[in-house]
Design a protein around this motif. Structure first.
Motif, mmCIF file in Angstrom:
data_model
loop_
_atom_site.group_PDB
_atom_site.id
_atom_site.type_symbol
_atom_site.label_atom_id
_atom_site.label_comp_id
_atom_site.label_asym_id
_atom_site.label_seq_id
_atom_site.Cartn_x
_atom_site.Cartn_y
_atom_site.Cartn_z
ATOM 1 N N ASP A 252 0.852 -1.187 0.000
ATOM 2 C CA ASP A 252 0.000 0.000 0.000
ATOM 3 C C ASP A 252 0.890 1.239 0.000
ATOM 4 N N LYS A 253 0.333 2.346 -0.419
ATOM 5 C CA LYS A 253 1.091 3.605 -0.440
ATOM 6 C C LYS A 253 1.069 4.198 0.966
ATOM 7 N N VAL A 254 2.052 3.793 1.760
ATOM 8 C CA VAL A 254 2.051 4.139 3.185
ATOM 9 C C VAL A 254 3.003 5.289 3.526
ATOM 10 N N GLY A 255 3.536 5.945 2.527
ATOM 11 C CA GLY A 255 4.415 7.097 2.775
ATOM 12 C C GLY A 255 5.742 6.724 3.392
ATOM 13 N N ALA A 256 6.294 5.548 3.009
ATOM 14 C CA ALA A 256 7.559 5.088 3.574
ATOM 15 C C ALA A 256 8.717 5.980 3.152
ATOM 16 N N MET A 257 9.574 6.309 4.119
ATOM 17 C CA MET A 257 10.761 7.120 3.858
ATOM 18 C C MET A 257 11.989 6.298 4.255
ATOM 19 N N PHE A 258 12.634 5.704 3.250
ATOM 20 C CA PHE A 258 13.784 4.833 3.497
ATOM 21 C C PHE A 258 15.039 5.655 3.797
ATOM 22 N N PRO A 259 15.914 5.126 4.657
ATOM 23 C CA PRO A 259 17.210 5.787 4.848
ATOM 24 C C PRO A 259 18.069 5.623 3.608
ATOM 25 N N ASN A 260 19.063 6.460 3.482
ATOM 26 C CA ASN A 260 19.998 6.373 2.368
ATOM 27 C C ASN A 260 20.739 5.040 2.420
ATOM 28 N N ASN A 261 20.802 4.327 1.287
ATOM 29 C CA ASN A 261 21.420 3.000 1.260
ATOM 30 C C ASN A 261 22.880 3.027 1.700
ATOM 31 N N SER A 262 23.617 4.047 1.313
ATOM 32 C CA SER A 262 25.037 4.106 1.680
ATOM 33 C C SER A 262 25.217 4.325 3.174
ATOM 34 N N GLN A 263 24.284 5.036 3.800
ATOM 35 C CA GLN A 263 24.362 5.266 5.241
ATOM 36 C C GLN A 263 23.849 4.066 6.031
ATOM 37 N N GLN A 264 22.952 3.293 5.449
ATOM 38 C CA GLN A 264 22.377 2.133 6.127
ATOM 39 C C GLN A 264 23.292 0.912 6.062
ATOM 40 N N ASN A 265 24.141 0.842 5.053
ATOM 41 C CA ASN A 265 24.951 -0.351 4.811
ATOM 42 C C ASN A 265 25.783 -0.765 6.023
ATOM 43 N N GLY A 266 25.736 -2.061 6.362
ATOM 44 C CA GLY A 266 26.542 -2.613 7.440
ATOM 45 C C GLY A 266 25.965 -2.436 8.828
ATOM 46 N N LYS A 267 24.803 -1.800 8.942
ATOM 47 C CA LYS A 267 24.209 -1.554 10.264
ATOM 48 C C LYS A 267 23.233 -2.663 10.640
ATOM 49 N N SER A 268 23.157 -2.946 11.929
ATOM 50 C CA SER A 268 22.246 -3.982 12.418
ATOM 51 C C SER A 268 20.845 -3.442 12.675
ATOM 52 N N LYS A 269 20.725 -2.121 12.794
ATOM 53 C CA LYS A 269 19.416 -1.515 13.021
ATOM 54 C C LYS A 269 18.956 -0.767 11.778
ATOM 55 N N LEU A 270 17.681 -0.881 11.495
ATOM 56 C CA LEU A 270 17.072 -0.199 10.351
ATOM 57 C C LEU A 270 15.825 0.537 10.831
ATOM 58 N N THR A 271 15.770 1.835 10.577
ATOM 59 C CA THR A 271 14.594 2.630 10.915
ATOM 60 C C THR A 271 13.942 3.141 9.642
ATOM 61 N N ILE A 272 12.668 2.837 9.481
ATOM 62 C CA ILE A 272 11.891 3.358 8.354
ATOM 63 C C ILE A 272 10.779 4.227 8.930
ATOM 64 N N ASN A 273 10.771 5.498 8.525
ATOM 65 C CA ASN A 273 9.733 6.421 8.967
ATOM 66 C C ASN A 273 8.640 6.519 7.913
ATOM 67 N N PHE A 274 7.483 6.959 8.345
ATOM 68 C CA PHE A 274 6.336 7.087 7.446
ATOM 69 C C PHE A 274 5.772 8.495 7.541
ATOM 70 N N ALA A 275 5.332 9.018 6.417
ATOM 71 C CA ALA A 275 4.744 10.352 6.388
ATOM 72 C C ALA A 275 3.537 10.392 7.328
ATOM 73 N N PRO A 276 3.271 11.548 7.936
ATOM 74 C CA PRO A 276 2.142 11.654 8.866
ATOM 75 C C PRO A 276 0.823 11.200 8.227
ATOM 76 N N ASN A 277 0.059 10.455 9.017
ATOM 77 C CA ASN A 277 -1.275 9.991 8.591
ATOM 78 C C ASN A 277 -1.231 9.222 7.270
ATOM 79 N N SER A 278 -0.209 8.357 7.133
ATOM 80 C CA SER A 278 -0.062 7.604 5.890
ATOM 81 C C SER A 278 -0.235 6.102 6.082
ATOM 82 N N PHE A 279 0.429 5.518 7.098
ATOM 83 C CA PHE A 279 0.369 4.075 7.313
ATOM 84 C C PHE A 279 -0.798 3.787 8.256
ATOM 85 N N ALA A 280 -1.988 3.688 7.676
ATOM 86 C CA ALA A 280 -3.216 3.599 8.465
ATOM 87 C C ALA A 280 -3.524 2.167 8.888
#
Length: 206
Positions: free
Chosen positions: A89-117
């Protein structure tokens, strides 16, 4: 002591009842095969029944010794980046930059306000690997058992869950996110309550 015992009992009861009868919840599952080269390995659902939106999801692969392999640079050199499935669904996902995420054990994905209902699903893919086995074509779904994920909702509630083996066809692991994330003060109050209840029971025995 009676006041402390009553307050402590209420706090303990509230903690466990809020977990059992939570109206704010989410669930997820990971495909049975490898996460490498897919856009649908991770599937998530907002299962809240009180119209709460999910504002962010936080995965932690530390318990399984894993990391997100998003670029062809160390620690892994054969990767696949974060990407949302067209089945999502179009939930307003905002992915972190792939180069900044690489090699990390934690992943945070934020969603635009009032999007992931409530009632909506979020599907995406990304390569994952073990630090102990670099470039092993990704972690299979059942390899995520023990990893955790936290969901934060639009009312500020933070809830978490731990992946377990799935019995669903085509999936290796699943998670239910219902338990509130306890604050340090909650642990302290629970401890005081248990001490109070123990002391009261000893006096009764005497």
């Amino acid at each position: 002591m009676k006041l402390l015992r009553n307050a402590s009992f209420a706090a303990i009861t509230a903690l466990f009842c809020s977990s059992a009868f939570a109206q704010i919840s989410a669930s997820g599952q990971i495909i049975s095969g490898t996460t490498f080269g897919t856009d649908h390995a991770f599937q998530f659902f907002n299962t809240s029944s009180n119209n709460q939106y999910i504002t962010s999801l936080v995965w932690d692969l530390t318990p399984i010794g894993g990391f997100f392999d998003t670029t062809n640079t160390s620690p892994g050199t054969s990767s696949s980046p974060l990407r949302q499935s067209n089945q999502s669904d179009k939930v307003g996902a905002m992915f972190p930059n792939n180069s900044q995420q690489n090699g990390k054990s934690k992943l945070t994905i934020n969603f635009a306000p009032n999007s992931f209902a409530a009632g909506e699903k979020f599907i995406f893919g990304v390569d994952t690997d073990y630090f102990s086995c670099l470039d092993c074509d990704g972690i299979n779904g059942n390899g995520f058992v023990g990893a955790t994920v936290k969901a934060i909702f639009s009312n500020g509630d933070a809830r978490f869950g731990t992946y377990v083996l799935s019995q669903k066809a085509g999936f290796g692991s699943e998670v239910n996110i219902m338990a509130p994330v306890p604050e340090p003060e909650t642990y302290a109050l629970m401890g005081m309550g248990l001490i109070g209840l123990f002391a009261a029971s000893r006096r009764k025995l005497k």
